[in-house]
Structures are given as structure tokens and as C-alpha cells.
Design a protein around this motif. Structure first.
Motif, PDB file in Angstrom:
ATOM      1  N   VAL A 187      48.157  63.591  86.166  1.00  0.00           N
ATOM      2  CA  VAL A 187      48.044  64.258  84.859  1.00  0.00           C
ATOM      3  C   VAL A 187      49.213  63.855  83.968  1.00  0.00           C
ATOM      4  O   VAL A 187      49.039  63.554  82.784  1.00  0.00           O
ATOM      5  CB  VAL A 187      47.994  65.777  85.060  1.00  0.00           C
ATOM      6  CG1 VAL A 187      47.897  66.468  83.714  1.00  0.00           C
ATOM      7  CG2 VAL A 187      46.803  66.143  85.924  1.00  0.00           C
ATOM      8  N   ALA A 188      50.408  63.797  84.590  1.00  0.00           N
ATOM      9  CA  ALA A 188      51.587  63.419  83.810  1.00  0.00           C
ATOM     10  C   ALA A 188      51.435  62.020  83.247  1.00  0.00           C
ATOM     11  O   ALA A 188      51.799  61.746  82.097  1.00  0.00           O
ATOM     12  CB  ALA A 188      52.832  63.497  84.682  1.00  0.00           C
ATOM     13  N   PHE A 204      49.808  59.069  75.789  1.00  0.00           N
ATOM     14  CA  PHE A 204      49.675  59.379  74.355  1.00  0.00           C
ATOM     15  C   PHE A 204      50.881  58.932  73.551  1.00  0.00           C
ATOM     16  O   PHE A 204      50.724  58.174  72.578  1.00  0.00           O
ATOM     17  CB  PHE A 204      49.402  60.874  74.168  1.00  0.00           C
ATOM     18  CG  PHE A 204      47.993  61.248  74.543  1.00  0.00           C
ATOM     19  CD1 PHE A 204      46.966  61.180  73.598  1.00  0.00           C
ATOM     20  CD2 PHE A 204      47.684  61.643  75.828  1.00  0.00           C
ATOM     21  CE1 PHE A 204      45.668  61.508  73.943  1.00  0.00           C
ATOM     22  CE2 PHE A 204      46.394  61.969  76.182  1.00  0.00           C
ATOM     23  CZ  PHE A 204      45.377  61.900  75.239  1.00  0.00           C
ATOM     24  N   ALA A 213      49.244  62.065  80.311  1.00  0.00           N
ATOM     25  CA  ALA A 213      49.959  62.671  79.185  1.00  0.00           C
ATOM     26  C   ALA A 213      50.945  61.691  78.576  1.00  0.00           C
ATOM     27  O   ALA A 213      51.098  61.612  77.361  1.00  0.00           O
ATOM     28  CB  ALA A 213      50.704  63.932  79.664  1.00  0.00           C
ATOM     29  N   LEU A 214      51.607  60.897  79.450  1.00  0.00           N
ATOM     30  CA  LEU A 214      52.585  59.941  78.948  1.00  0.00           C
ATOM     31  C   LEU A 214      51.936  58.841  78.117  1.00  0.00           C
ATOM     32  O   LEU A 214      52.578  58.206  77.291  1.00  0.00           O
ATOM     33  CB  LEU A 214      53.325  59.299  80.117  1.00  0.00           C
ATOM     34  CG  LEU A 214      54.539  60.047  80.635  1.00  0.00           C
ATOM     35  CD1 LEU A 214      55.063  59.360  81.876  1.00  0.00           C
ATOM     36  CD2 LEU A 214      55.602  60.094  79.547  1.00  0.00           C
TER      37      LEU A 214
END
Lengths: 163, 648, 107, 318
Positions: free
Chosen positions: B511-512, B518, B515-516
Motif C-alpha cells: 500500500v505504501a 502519486f 501511495a508513494l
């Protein structure tokens, strides 16, 4: 009788092979070679190897030598008038070598402890076939690949258009 | 059912032969469907094998004994056990879908006959590799796959770059192939057989050669599966048509190495050092591939590096003894990577051959379906928790890695790779599909059915296959590993609460990573590039390194030999020597009239000249002279043997 | 009936004659024929020896010799033909592309 | 070997030779009459009753002609060539069994022996063409060489099926193995062998080495008198040989009900000879490239496929 035929055939085989050394025209040489090969086929037969004898005639005399003659005919070689067969430059060393070879081979042959007459046994095609496709199967396969390679090579070499 | 086993590789093989020999007679429009049918029969046979009980009892068929020589009887025989069944299902299923996809994808292409011939042959080779019941037949399939991949990568061989890519793939994998061949020779020398059934019980004893053989097999697997340090061919292999990339990367060629190690795992268990090396190479490759993928601009190269990295996970699993998990990841990866490649191919196709992700985003040529499919594939690759197949397979490997020797380090690397995976794939997704500006190209019409059906099918699989194996300790069923347990040992997992923590951490990583992605994309749009951009983009400069290490020294040695040894030493040296003596002699004659000295020197010079002439005469190009030399040598040997020692 | 030595001697003699043809004649076709004779001398020795031990091995060897000669000859013949077509050469002395170029004048 | 054995063998050889010469002479007569029949004319009918003495007249004419050799020929080869063709064919007849008891030799490689000799026969034609030192004969000889190489291969391969069924190279064994004539079990082999046989003896539609209207009689243009007669003799004996081989290999040899063995053999052989005549009247000559294509692209694959099918069926049967 058997011995007479054997030695007579051997003499023909050797004589015909020797003739190649001195004839001038390639087609005549090819004829002598065919004679030698046929005599050899008879020798094979007399030694009790009928299959090799038949193959010798079919393969050598029937196919290879026809190919030889075919090439000669296509090249249309004619003897260059009535010149004597000149010994090529530098013939002494090769002659010496050949003589030495003959001596050495004779020594090898007669030194071997193999005297005594042979019992005549004919080894028929069945035995040879079983040996070929049993014990020597790998060699047969390899020979097949070799022949295929030769086929490909010849096709490649005889292409009409080359880039 | 056993009697029909040959049909699995046989049908594409016959298809390939038919296309090669009679393809000219078929109407051009039928040819692709014919190839599909050949692949389809194979897939159907596999399905029939599932129904016919192959999942319970291994099926065997021996077609014939190849040669029978002195107790060595390499057969053309197939074994369909559970391991092979997994591979066969993946290969024939995905292969069939890719064939169907090709029908629409390649329909404008010239020389389709060559294309389908190699595609079918490729499939056949891979199936032979997987089904073979002995190493010789496996190697046969292995080489067939290598040959076809060379031909398919260089399919557009008129473009020198693409032809070079094909050659590169061939050359690099050849290193591995040679190692594998040597391993096979060694095994044969040791055990006198190559049949798996006989070999592997034998291999379980104590055998000191195991390390060497395992190492050689590993090198073979590295070559085919594009792991460090033989990974350099894979990114360039993108030169081929997209379905080929999908076939090579997803279903077949690159998984051959994984399969090979899984098949020969008893050997690796005899050599724990080598097995740990497998895991180490795996984690290094994971990080390597993921980091390189981060910096690529060519969409297909991103996917290629991603494959390198994902195969790294499989190697990691193999190295930790989690064979079933490696195969599980192989299956899920085949689904989502094929999906990604096919949707990327569609995208490139509709954008008129554009590969650059930035410009693809500007063109915005993808339709809704393609976008959706790509998203599913990307999510599965990034291992988005709970929904996607990738999550279930990758996380299981991560937890299994923890218990291996130095497991913490392995886990750390693998987890870093998982993080990067999310970043790079969503970077591509966001760049390509989420542009705020007005798109230049409007998506046109519906996708052709032969493209849409495989895409949607693969998308469905990418989401659902994961449910075959729930995470350790989650209470869900472990269908996959229990089913494979009879052939491949179960993976060890850390104790309960550590597992939980690890699982949570890796889910967090995925998930991280997403997110990174973006901020990264936003940064790139602003025109800033990554740190170390060019280092990563060139794949850590491996190509340059190899050029410097191997290619250039080779060229340099050759030209040095030609210049220094041939021209310098032999030519110039001898000539110079002769000339020097001449000059000296002439000088002496003019200057000092020492009778004996002069005579001596002249003698020397003339001698040298004669010697030179005699040596040159050995290179006069006359065949007869060469024959004379050969005869002399023969005579000397014969004479030595006959007359030496004297009287002997 | 016939001592093995005699058959072997005939084979050896054929081999020698073939070698003589190869060494002394300069026409390409003659060279090939000389090779043929050498091969046949070897084949005769093989068959004779095989019969001596009353096995099939000698004949098998002779058959392999034939296969090898056939392969060698077809390639050689096409090369002779190509040499004739391209260089008008029927003698080996005309084919000296391998000659060391800087020593044309040497004896 | 006893003296009696030698005597018997020698007597058999003389009988065979005489019989063959007479048969061939009448084959020529029969051909001319049959051709005439096909073309709705009479054919030779003046010498003797029904023209039966025609062969004798022909032979006398050829024997008494001047034996002239052109000055530009290669003398040794020119003299040698015409002898080869009839010689090889005659030698082949040594292993052909006429009946259960009538044969001169029963070799265990008889079939190979026949193939070997048939492959030698071509030398007569090649050398005749070459030694004449003249354009058309040379072309005829070249064509013969290429044609022989191309058709010998499928001919030999067509027989492999027969050998597989009989399990022996011996012609006697092969006949004894034919409870069902092999033409039924080996139709493809029969066809290939028949076609190649026609090509081997240079009969229409494969008579390119001596094509009258393109090569002015090809390899034998420069030959006349007795030498020409030898070529002619060789050709017709070749036809007879192929016919008797077809009989032995595919039609069950001497085997048949009611009639004596030899009669059956003769009946079968002459039916095949009639087939040769029939072919000559009804099929036009092939073009040279068609001949080569036909040999390599149809006959050879057909023979190979025949072998494979025979092997597979044979294994399945057993």
C-alpha cells in the motif's frame, strides 16, 4: 579354384588401381577405378561379406562413380593432344614417401602374429543389420546426421544465385 | 488418459510442422486460427487430464526408446505428475490465450506463417520441457525454446536493433545452456542414467559432486530465467511483438529455470550452500529488477524489469525450500503478467507503436476495458491486500523467507522489492491513464473479440487464483500446498505471532508503494527526474560492464594478436632480422675486410635466407605439398611405433 | 582358405597406391580417386579382419566408411565443379589462394 | 564342388543364354506386331509364316553389316560400352527363379545383387555417349546418368517393403513368402517399382537418353552394325528382366494353380512385357525437367512413405 579366383581378383584390383597412376585421361582413370572397385567387391564376397560386396557395387560403382563421370562429362575434359604424361615438379620426395609407406605397411602386416588359414564363414546381411541397428545404433545416427550435413552443404554450394 | 498424453506437446508440434510444410497451401486468413486450434487442443487435453485423474495419480507415457545402447535407454517419454501438471496448465492455458490474442494483434503483419510456426514450436518445446521424464528430453525442449525465442525476439529481423536483441538473448542464454549441458553430462557419468525416476532417489544419498552439479544447474536456470548476472537479455527481448513478450515473460521461457530447480530440488537439498545462493540471487534480483523498472520510460521495458524482479521472488522461494510457493507465485505471475503485457500491447497498438509512457499518457489511446485490465494487473503485481492473487502468493514467500538462514536480511530485501514494485507499476498506471489534460486520441470503438476475451479472462484469473492458498495462520484453506505436498515438501513458516507481524508489514509495504507512486508521478510531470536516473535506466550499467569485461577484451585480444604477433613479431621480426644481417654484412664488407668474419657472416645471411625460403615453401598453398607433409607425419608416427625401441 | 595376412597385404597395397595417386597426380579429380582407393584399401582390411574373427564388426566398419566417403565425395565433387567454373582450374596447382603472398619469388 | 555340379551350372548358363536370345528376338517381333495392332496396321508379315522369321532376318542383317567406327571416337571406351549393357542384364538373370527348382543361383543378397547390376548397366549408356565424342550422344549420356541416379533410389526403396514382408533378400524366399501376391499388400511399392523399372531400361515415356526426335537417337547415334545390335539386345533383355522381377517380387513368381510352374512364370512375365508395349503406344514422352521432378518429388517420397506405412502396419500386425 577359390584361391585362384581370389588372387586373380586381387591382382586385378591392384593393377587397376596402379593404372590410375599413369593414365592421362580422367575418364579412363575413372574406368580403371570402377574396375578396381568391382574387383574389390568380388574380394569382399569371397571373404564372406556379401552385404558389403553388394553395397560396394551399388554405392561406389553404381552411384558415386556415375556422379564422377557425370561431373567429368559436364566439365567436358578432353585430353590435350598426344603429350606424354609428365611427372609433376618435385616428384622425388613423394615417391620416396610412398615407397617408405609400402615398406612400413608390409612390415606391419607381416609382423603381426596372424598366420594360418582362415575358416570360411559367410556373415550374412541379417547379422550385419542386427549389429548396425543394435550395438552401433549411435554411430548410425551420427552417420545419418553427417549425410544430412553433406546434403545441406551441397545444396548450399550449388545454389544458382549467390549474393 | 495416459495414451493421450503425447497430444499435449504433440498437437502444437504437429501444428508447427504443418504450418512450416503446408502453410503455403492454407488460406492466409485461416492460418492463425489453425495455430490457435493446435494450441487449443493442447489446452483441452490438459483439461481432460485434470478430469481424468492426473491431479491424483501421475500419468506416464513412453512413446519410444530413442536409442538403446548398452543399458542406456533415453526414452521419449512423458510424466504428468502434480508439479508438471501445474506447469502444463499454466503454459498451455496462457499460451492458448496468447495465440488467440495474436489473431487480432498480428492480423496486419506480413510473414504470419513464420510467426505462427515459431509460436507453435515454442509452445511445443516448452511443453516437452515440462513433461519430459528424463533430463535429455528436458534439454531437448530447453534448446527448442531457446531457438524459438531467438527467432521470435528477432521477428522483425530487418531492423538491426531488433535482430541484435534476438542474438543477444540467444548468446546470453547459451551460457546457461552450456552449464546445464555439463551438469547433465556429470549426472550421466555419475549415475549412468538421466531418468528422473531413477536419478532422484539415487541423488538423495551422500554425493560430494552434488554441489558442483547443483551450481551448474543453477547457472542454467539463471540464464533462462534472466536472473543476476545473466539478466541482460531480457529487457532487450522487448523487441519482439507484444504477444511474444507475453509468452516469453509470463507463461513460458523465463519460468523454465524455476521449473528446472523445482524438478531437481533433491540435488539442491544435498547442497545447502547452493540452495542459499539461489535465495540470495533471488533477493538481489528482486531489488535490482524493481529499481531498474522504476526509471524506465518504455512501458514494455518496465514490464520486462518487473518480470526479472518477480522471478526473483520465485528463486527466493526455491532457495528457502518453499517449492510449492514458488510454483504458486509462478502461476499467479503468469496470469497477471500476461494480462499486463497484453493490455500494454493493445495500448501500444492503438497508439500506433508508441512505447514511451509519457507520450502514451498524452495520447490517451486506451479504452476503458484496457484501463481496467491494466489496473487489475497492476494491483495484482503490486500485491494489493485481500483482493488480488499477487498478494497471496508474494506474502507467503516473504514469510517463508524469514526462517531461512540469514532470513531477516532476505526478508528485508524482498520487502524493499515489494515496496518498489508498488511504486513502479503505479507510476506507469498513473502516467499512462490519469492525465488531467485533454486527450489527443479518443478511444475508438470496441476491442476486437480475440483481444477482449483473453484480457477479461486473464483479469478474472488475476483476481481469483490467489484464493487457492490463504496466508499462513489466517484460517483459510491451503488447497495449493497441501495438494502439492506429496511431491514437494511444505514450506516452513515462522511461529504464529511473527508471521502475523510480517504479513501486516508486507501488506503495508504494498500500500505504501502505491501511495508513494502519486508524489513520484507529480514530480515527474513537473519535469524532475529521479536521482540516479540514468544508472537505473541502463539497468545498473550491466551492458556497459559486460561490454568492458568481455566484449572489448575479446576484440582487443584478437586485434592485438593480429597486429603484434602476426604482423609485428613474425613478419617484421623475421624480415627485420634478415635485413639487419644484410646491412651488417654489407657494412662489414665495405668497412672491415676480415676474410673469415665476412665469409662467416655471409654464410649466416645466406643460410637465413634459405631457411626463410624453405619455411615459406611450407605455405605455398599447393595441396600436394600439404599432402606430402601429412604423409610424412603419418610415416614418422608409424615408423616410431614400428621401430622404436629397436628390435621391439 | 586365404591367410588373413594376404588380404591385409592387398589392402595395404591398395592404400599405398591410393597415397601415390594423391601425392603424385595434380588433377583434382585424380586426387579424389586416389582418396577413394585409400578408403577402399582400409575397407578391405576391415572386412578381412572382421571375417578373421567371424563377426559383423568388420562389415559394419566398411559400411560406415562408405557413408563417410559418400558424404565427403559429394561435397568434394561440387567443390571441384565450382573451382572449374570460377577459376577454370582442374589442377590443384592452380588453386593457391592460401599461398603466403610475400614469397612469390621463393623457389 | 563336384565336377557334376560345375557341369550342371555351366549347362544351365548355356541354356539360359540361348533361351534369352531367342526370347528377346521374338519379343522384338511381338512388339512390332502389337504396335501395329494398336495402330491399326499389319506389321511385319512377309518373312516366313505370319512373319515369324523376321527376327532371324533382322539378326542376319545386323551381323553382316560393316563394323564401322568413326575416327574421332575414344576407341577403347567406344568398343567397351556396348558390351556392358547386355552383360549386366544377363548376369542378373542368374538369380531369377523360373520355377520351384529352376534357378542358377540362390544368393542371400540376390535382390541387392540385381540392384547392383542394374546400377552398373547405366555405364554402357553413359560411356557410349561420352566415347562417341559427339554432341547428341554426349547429351544422351548425360541424361542417362542423371536419370539413372534419380530412379535407382526410389526403385531400391520400393523393394524395401517387399523385403520387410518376406524377411529375406533371396528371390526364392520372396516367392515362397507370397501366399498372397505382394501386389495386393504393396500396391504403392509395385507402382513405384514398375515406373522406375520403365525408367531404368529407358523405355517410353522415359526414353530421354535416346529420344529420336530431339537427340537423333541419343547415346547410340554413332553406333552401327553389331555394336548397335548389342545396345538393342541389352534394352530388350532389360525389359524382360524388369518384367520377370515384377513377376517374382509382386506377382507371386511361379506360383499358381493347375498349370506347371514355368508356364505361370512365363504367362505373368509376358503380361508385364505387354504392359511395356502398351505404355509405348499410349503415353507421350516426358520433358526432361518433368522427368526429374517426377523422380525426386513423387517417386522418392512415395517410396519412403510406403516404407513407413509398411513398418507401422507390420508392427501393428505382429
Amino acid at each position: 579354384m577359390y584361391k585362384l579366383i581370389f588372387y586373380l581378383t586381387a591382382v586385378i584390383a591392384i593393377g587397376a588401381a596402379g593404372a590410375i597412376l599413369i593414365v592421362r585421361h580422367p575418364v579412363h582413370a575413372a574406368l580403371y577405378l570402377i574396375a578396381s572397385l568391382l574387383a574389390l567387391a568380388l574380394l569382399f564376397f569371397l571373404l564372406g561379406a556379401p552385404l558389403v560386396a553388394a553395397l560396394q557395387v551399388i554405392l561406389y560403382a553404381g552411384a558415386i562413380m556415375v556422379l564422377f563421370l557425370f561431373v567429368m562429362m559436364v566439365m567436358d575434359l578432353r585430353p590435350a593432344s598426344n603429350e606424354r604424361l609428365a611427372l609433376p615438379k618435385g616428384w622425388r620426395v613423394p615417391t620416396l614417401l610412398v615407397a617408405a609407406l609400402a615398406v612400413e605397411l608390409a612390415v606391419v602386416v607381416f609382423q603381426a602374429p596372424l598366420s594360418g588359414d582362415e575358416i570360411w564363414v559367410s556373415v550374412g546381411p541379417k547379422a550385419v543389420g542386427q549389429s548396425l541397428f543394435g550395438t552401433y545404433l549411435i554411430a548410425v545416427e551420427v552417420a545419418a546426421i553427417l549425410l544430412l550435413a553433406a546434403l545441406v552443404a551441397v545444396l548450399y554450394l550449388s545454389r544458382r544465385s549467390r549474393p | 488418459m495416459s495414451t493421450w498424453l503425447w497430444l499435449i506437446p504433440g498437437s502444437p508440434f504437429v501444428g508447427a510442422l504443418t504450418i512450416a510444410l503446408l502453410g503455403g497451401r492454407l488460406p492466409a486468413a485461416r492460418l492463425p486460427w489453425f495455430a490457435c486450434a493446435a494450441a487449443g487442443i493442447s489446452a483441452l487435453t490438459v483439461a481432460a487430464a485434470w478430469l481424468g485423474g492426473a491431479a491424483q495419480e501421475p500419468l506416464r507415457q513412453t512413446l519410444y526408446i530413442w536409442l538403446a545402447v548398452d543399458g542406456w535407454q533415453p526414452s521419449v517419454g512423458f510424466t504428468l505428475d502434480r508439479l508438471a501438471l501445474v506447469m502444463v496448465t499454466v503454459v498451455s492455458g496462457v499460451g492458448f490465450l496468447i495465440h488467440v490474442y495474436s489473431v487480432a494483434f498480428m492480423d496486419k503483419e506480413a510473414e504470419q506463417r513464420r510467426y505462427y510456426f515459431y509460436m507453435n514450436l515454442f509452445l511445443a518445446g516448452m511443453l516437452v520441457l515440462v513433461l519430459a521424464d528424463n533430463l535429455l528430453l528436458l534439454y531437448f525442449g530447453w534448446e527448442m525454446v531457446g531457438l524459438c525465442s531467438f527467432a521470435l525476439i528477432g521477428f522483425w529481423y530487418r531492423d538491426p536493433v531488433k535482430a541484435a536483441a534476438g542474438r543477444k538473448a540467444f548468446t546470453v542464454t547459451r551460457i546457461g545452456d552450456t552449464a546445464l549441458a555439463i551438469a547433465i553430462f556429470l549426472l550421466f557419468v555419475q549415475f549412468g542414467t538421466l531418468s528422473f525416476d531413477v536419478l532422484f532417489p539415487l541423488g538423495e544419498g551422500d554425493w560430494e559432486g552434488a554441489t558442483a552439479v547443483a551450481l551448474l544447474i543453477l547457472v542454467g536456470a539463471l540464464g533462462k530465467s534472466a536472473q543476476l548476472p545473466l539478466q541482460v537479455w531480457l529487457p532487450d527481448a522487448m523487441a519482439g511483438p507484444s504477444p511474444v513478450s507475453a509468452l516469453i515473460h509470463a507463461a513460458t521461457m523465463v519460468t523454465a529455470g524455476v521449473y528446472l530447480i523445482a524438478r531437481t530440488h533433491p540435488l539442491f537439498e544435498l547442497a545447502p550452500g547452493v540452495q542459499w545462493t539461489v535465495a540470495a540471487i533471488g533477493v538481489l534480483t528482486i531489488v535490482y529488477g524493481a529499481s531498474c523498472a522504476l526509471a524506465q520510460h518504455d512501458i514494455k521495458r518496465v514490464l520486462a524489469y518487473s518480470t526479472v524482479s518477480q522471478i526473483g521472488y520465485m528463486f527466493l522461494a526455491l532457495g528457502c525450500g518453499a517449492y510449492a510457493l514458488a510454483l504458486f507465485h509462478l502461476a499467479t505471475h503468469a496470469c497477471f503478467k500476461a494480462l499486463l503485457f497484453l493490455s500494454a500491447g493493445t495500448l501500444i497498438h492503438s497508439a500506433g507503436g508508441e512505447h514511451h509512457i509519457g507520450r502514451l499518457g498524452e495520447l490517451n489511446a486506451g479504452s476503458r476495458t484496457v484501463q481496467l485490465c491494466f489496473l487489475v494487473g497492476a494491483a495484482s503485481l503490486a500485491a494489493v491486500p485481500f483482493f488480488t492473487a499477487g498478494f497471496y502468493s508474494k506474502d507467503a514467500i516473504l514469510t517463508a523467507a524469514w526462517v531461512a538462514p540469514v532470513g531477516g536480511l532476505l526478508w528485508l530485501f524482498a520487502a524493499l522489492g515489494a515496496l518498489l514494485t508498488g511504486v513502479y507499476i503505479f507510476r506507469v498506471y498513473l502516467t499512462v491513464f490519469h492525465r488531467s489534460a485533454e486527450p489527443l486520441l479518443r478511444p475508438r470503438g470496441r476491442l476486437p473479440t480475440p483481444i477482449a476475451v483473453p484480457l477479461l479472462l486473464l483479469a478474472a484469473l488475476s483476481l481469483s487464483v490467489g484464493f487457492l492458498e490463504f496466508p499462513e495462520g489466517s484460517g483459510g484453506p491451503h488447497t495449493w500446498s497441501t495438494w502439492l505436498e506429496s511431491e514437494l515438501d511444505l514450506a516452513k513458516h515462522p511461529e504464529h505471532h511473527t508471521t502475523r507481524v510480517l504479513q501486516a508489514l508486507s501488506a503495508l509495504m504494498a500500500v505504501a508503494g502505491i501511495a508513494l507512486a502519486f508524489p513520484l508521478v507529480r514530480r515527474e510531470r513537473a519535469g524532475k527526474s529521479l536521482p540516479w536516473q540514468s544508472f537505473l535506466q541502463t539497468g545498473w550499467r550491466f551492458d556497459a560492464l559486460y561490454a568492458r569485461l568481455f566484449v572489448q577484451p575479446y576484440h582487443r585480444t584478437a586485434s592485438a594478436l593480429a597486429r603484434w604477433v602476426e604482423q609485428g613479431l613474425i613478419e617484421a621480426g623475421l624480415n627485420g632480422l634478415t635485413r639487419g644481417f644484410w646491412v651488417m654484412a654489407a657494412g662489414l664488407r665495405r668497412g672491415v675486410e676480415f676474410g673469415s668474419v665476412e665469409r662467416g657472416l655471409t654464410f649466416l645471411v645466406v643460410g637465413l635466407q634459405r631457411g626463410h625460403a624453405m619455411l615459406s615453401a611450407t605455405q605455398n598453398g599447393l595441396l600436394s605439398r600439404y599432402a606430402v607433409s601429412v604423409t610424412t607425419g603419418t610415416l614418422a608416427l608409424l615408423g616410431f611405433w614400428l621401430f622404436w625401441p629397436w628390435g621391439g | 582358405m586365404i591367410p588373413l595376412t594376404h588380404s591385409l597385404f592387398v589392402g595395404a597395397l591398395l592404400f599405398t597406391l591410393g597415397a601415390a595417386v594423391v601425392l603424385l597426380r595434380r588433377e583434382l579429380l585424380f586426387l579424389l580417386m586416389g582418396l577413394e582407393i585409400m578408403f577402399n584399401g582400409a575397407a578391405l582390411s576391415a572386412v578381412a579382419a572382421g571375417q578373421h574373427w567371424q563377426g559383423a564388426e568388420g562389415q559394419v566398419l566398411a559400411i560406415f566408411l562408405m557413408a563417410i566417403t559418400t558424404a565427403e565425395l559429394v561435397v568434394a565433387l561440387i567443390l571441384v565443379w565450382l573451382a572449374y567454373q570460377r577459376f577454370q582450374a582442374i589442377c590443384v596447382d592452380d588453386l593457391v589462394a592460401l599461398r603466403d603472398g610475400r614469397s612469390e619469388d621463393s623457389p | 564342388m563336384s565336377f557334376g555340379h560345375w557341369f550342371l551350372t555351366l549347362g544351365g548358363m548355356v541354356l539360359m543364354l540361348g533361351g534369352l536370345l531367342v526370347t528377346v528376338a521374338f519379343m522384338v517381333y511381338a512388339e512390332r506386331r502389337v504396335l501395329a495392332l494398336f495402330q491399326d496396321r499389319l506389321g511385319p508379315n512377309r518373312a516366313g509364316p505370319l512373319g515369324l522369321l523376321q527376327p532371324l532376318a533382322d539378326a542376319l542383317k545386323l551381323l553382316t553389316k560393316e563394323s564401322f567406327a568413326p575416327p574421332f571416337v575414344d576407341r577403347m571406351v567406344y568398343e567397351l560400352a556396348p558390351v556392358i549393357v547386355p552383360l549386366t542384364v544377363l548376369m542378373s538373370f542368374a538369380v531369377v527363379p523360373l520355377s520351384d527348382a529352376w534357378w542358377l543361383a540362390d544368393l542371400n543378397v540376390a535382390l541387392l545383387y540385381v540392384l547392383a547390376l542394374s546400377s552398373l548397366g547405366v555405364y554402357g549408356i553413359i560411356l557410349g555417349g561420352w566415347s562417341s565424342n559427339s554432341k547428341y550422344p554426349l547429351l544422351g549420356g548425360l541424361r542417362a546418368a542423371a536419370q539413372m541416379i534419380s530412379y535407382e533410389l526410389p526403385m531400391g526403396l520400393a523393394l524395401v517393403g517387399v523385403v520387410m514382408l518376406a524377411g529375406s533378400f533371396s528371390l526364392v524366399d520372396i516367392v515362397n513368402a507370397q501366399d498372397v501376391p505382394f501386389i495386393v499388400l504393396q500396391p504403392v511399392g509395385f507402382l513405384v517399382f514398375m515406373v522406375c523399372g520403365v525408367a531404368e531400361v529407358n523405355r517410353l515415356p522415359f526414353d530421354l537418353p535416346e529420344a529420336e526426335n530431339e537427340l537423333a537417337s541419343g547415346y547410340n547415334t554413332e553406333y552401327g552394325g553389331m555394336r548397335f545390335a548389342l545396345f538393342y539386345l541389352g534394352e530388350y533383355m532389360g525389359v524382360l528382366l524388369i518384367a520377370s522381377l515384377v513377376t517374382v517380387l509382386f506377382l507371386g513368381g511361379w506360383r499358381g494353380p493347375w498349370l506347371p510352374d514355368v508356364v505361370w512364370f512365363a504367362l505373368k512375365t509376358f503380361s508385364v512385357v505387354f504392359l511395356f508395349y502398351w505404355l509405348r503406344t499410349s503415353v507421350p514422352r516426358l520433358r526432361y525437367d518433368q522427368l526429374m521432378d517426377f523422380g525426386w518429388k513423387i517417386m522418392l517420397p512415395a517410396a519412403l512413405v510406403n516404407i513407413v506405412i509398411t513398418a507401422v502396419v507390420g508392427i501393428a500386425w505382429m
